[in-house]
Motif scaffolding. Sequence first.
Motif, mmCIF file in Angstrom:
data_model
loop_
_atom_site.group_PDB
_atom_site.id
_atom_site.type_symbol
_atom_site.label_atom_id
_atom_site.label_comp_id
_atom_site.label_asym_id
_atom_site.label_seq_id
_atom_site.Cartn_x
_atom_site.Cartn_y
_atom_site.Cartn_z
ATOM 1 N N ASP A 1 0.819 -1.220 0.000
ATOM 2 C CA ASP A 1 0.000 0.000 0.000
ATOM 3 C C ASP A 1 0.852 1.268 0.000
ATOM 4 O O ASP A 1 0.495 2.259 -0.655
ATOM 5 C CB ASP A 1 -0.920 0.015 1.221
ATOM 6 N N TRP B 1 2.136 -0.193 -4.784
ATOM 7 C CA TRP B 1 0.995 0.276 -5.578
ATOM 8 C C TRP B 1 1.134 1.744 -5.984
ATOM 9 O O TRP B 1 0.833 2.072 -7.151
ATOM 10 C CB TRP B 1 -0.317 0.044 -4.854
ATOM 11 N N ASP C 1 -7.062 -0.130 -7.928
ATOM 12 C CA ASP C 1 -8.232 0.104 -7.069
ATOM 13 C C ASP C 1 -8.766 -1.214 -6.522
ATOM 14 O O ASP C 1 -9.205 -1.292 -5.368
ATOM 15 C CB ASP C 1 -9.325 0.824 -7.856
ATOM 16 N N ASP D 1 -6.551 -2.318 -3.693
ATOM 17 C CA ASP D 1 -6.884 -1.570 -2.478
ATOM 18 C C ASP D 1 -8.174 -2.094 -1.852
ATOM 19 O O ASP D 1 -8.265 -2.252 -0.626
ATOM 20 C CB ASP D 1 -7.046 -0.080 -2.801
ATOM 21 N N HIS E 1 -7.547 -5.378 -0.059
ATOM 22 C CA HIS E 1 -6.906 -5.202 1.243
ATOM 23 C C HIS E 1 -7.913 -4.754 2.295
ATOM 24 O O HIS E 1 -7.851 -5.209 3.452
ATOM 25 C CB HIS E 1 -5.755 -4.203 1.132
#
Length: 230
Positions: A62, A66, A81, A84, A87
């Motif tokens: 993160d 990314w 996206d 994310d 996660h």
Amino acid sequence: MKDRPADIDDMRIVHSALRRDLERVRIVASDPELLTEARRQAIGEHVVWLMHTLHRHHHGEDEHVWPEIRRRDPAAGALLDQMDADHRSIAQPMRDVEDAGDPFGAGTMPASELLDRLARLQAVLLPHLAREEQEMMPVVAKLLSYDEWHDLGHRAFVRGKPLMHLAMEGHWVLDNATPEDRARIITVLPAAPRFVLLHLLGGPYAKRRESLWSNTPAAALPPLPLEDSR
């Protein structure tokens, strides 16, 4: 090496170790005859360690991986996206498994509850690992050179960790790994953690491993590549 594409095998190797140990916990926790008091305590501690390791792995992605991919290729935005979102969906099941570690180890939580929490985690984690290996990492290989990925991976997953932790994590990743994967991980480690991995901490990891898996089917389980985890 500057012109070579990023060697993304390291991500597969780490993911395979994680899949292996989640399956190991399921195997042992599912069999009441294997759950001695000492093994129950060891598994409780181990699932907490696994969740901490996974959290640090996601944090590195993160904070470092990314954003760098997004900067280099805005067209990868939709896939990033999704990473994310994955996660975020994994975060609560991770906390649930982590929170189960102490009560399970103390014998105040039944194995069925730990197994339920583990199943809920795997339901969201395993598809994410598959998407990352099959879709995201090829993008990384296309955008980054071998050296660039090595440097980015060091910032994301190595820098700031104590040497002893890196060595213990290294022994965990290498547990029952193929000779090729062992060589791959040892080669990419910086000199200091490589020395610690090869010359220290083998005993402490072996002791941890024995307390967890000795005399169970889990002991022989190799890292689980994607095709073996479905």
